[in-house]
Design a protein around this motif. Structure first.
Motif, PDB file in Angstrom:
ATOM      1  N   ALA A 141       0.033  -8.844  -1.453  1.00  0.00           N
ATOM      2  CA  ALA A 141      -0.290  -9.389  -0.134  1.00  0.00           C
ATOM      3  C   ALA A 141      -0.721  -8.289   0.833  1.00  0.00           C
ATOM      4  N   SER A 142      -0.069  -7.159   0.764  1.00  0.00           N
ATOM      5  CA  SER A 142      -0.437  -6.040   1.628  1.00  0.00           C
ATOM      6  C   SER A 142      -1.830  -5.525   1.297  1.00  0.00           C
ATOM      7  N   ALA A 143      -2.142  -5.464   0.011  1.00  0.00           N
ATOM      8  CA  ALA A 143      -3.476  -5.027  -0.406  1.00  0.00           C
ATOM      9  C   ALA A 143      -4.546  -5.988   0.111  1.00  0.00           C
ATOM     10  N   ASP A 144      -4.246  -7.295   0.066  1.00  0.00           N
ATOM     11  CA  ASP A 144      -5.164  -8.289   0.641  1.00  0.00           C
ATOM     12  C   ASP A 144      -5.421  -7.991   2.113  1.00  0.00           C
ATOM     13  N   GLY A 145      -4.350  -7.726   2.845  1.00  0.00           N
ATOM     14  CA  GLY A 145      -4.479  -7.465   4.269  1.00  0.00           C
ATOM     15  C   GLY A 145      -5.298  -6.224   4.566  1.00  0.00           C
TER      16      GLY A 145
END
Length: 214
Positions: free
Chosen positions: A166-170
């Motif tokens: 999820a952090s990588a998506d952000g």
């Protein structure tokens, strides 16, 4: 002799046409999204007739699915843990490789996230493919967590893996919005450090809980 060369030449021409079509589809879909993309627009962009596109792809959905598949093939290679270095160095190297892959082939995640956030009565094949290949990347990251912390329970592995993805998506979305003002490589290096610290914290918490119950 000319007969022997003809099949190879035809096959080579077919591969080149397919590449041109996929490149054009990336350009059109990146500007207009899934709904705004059409075979006519892709045809105009690549300079090939619609009949050539339909020869390679059944419909628009099949074409966009192929775009995601092509981009993912190169991106997935980056989701591989290097063999050498300390745990922190190995996780950082993998994170930077992922960032570089996203910079080189952003269409996989850009188009995939567009499709993943949409809800349609009929599920596009392209969306299904994105979710499937994303699951594969998630499994690889979960395997990395288990390699460094085999004592963690399933819930902790799932929590950290979900956070990492999820952090990588952000970070990718921040790059899409901010453009050249956002240093994606530096952000992914920081991201790797934070994930490693979180992993270390979960391991410490697991050991403390084990000691308290022993």
């Amino acid at each position: 002799m000319p007969e022997d060369r003809k099949p190879r030449r035809t096959r080579s021409n077919g591969e080149e046409s397919r590449r041109r079509i996929l490149d054009a589809a990336v350009e059109v879909a990146s500007e207009r999204g899934y709904d705004g993309t059409s075979i006519a627009l892709v045809s105009a962009s690549c300079g090939l007739p619609a009949s050539s596109i339909y020869w390679h792809f059944k419909d628009k959905d099949d074409l966009i699915a192929a775009v995601i598949e092509r981009s993912f093939a190169s991106w997935l290679e980056a989701v591989t843990l290097p063999a050498d270095g300390t745990p922190r160095e190995r996780i950082t190297a993998m994170s930077i490789h992922i960032a570089k892959a996203l910079l080189d082939s952003p269409d996989f995640l850009r188009l995939g996230l567009m499709l993943a956030l949409e809800r349609r009565p009929t599920e596009p094949r392209a969306r299904t493919m994105f979710l499937e290949v994303r699951d594969e990347a998630t499994r690889r990251i979960a395997d990395t967590v288990r390699e460094f912390a085999p004592e963690l329970d399933g819930a902790s592995v799932h929590l950290l893996t979900t956070y990492a993805v999820a952090s990588a998506d952000g970070l990718f979305i921040a790059k899409e919005i901010g453009g050249d003002t956002v240093d994606l490589l530096a952000l992914f290096e920081l991201h790797a450090s934070l994930v490693f610290d979180a992993l270390t914290g979960l391991r410490a918490g697991n050991r403390k809980s084990t000691q308290e119950h022993s």
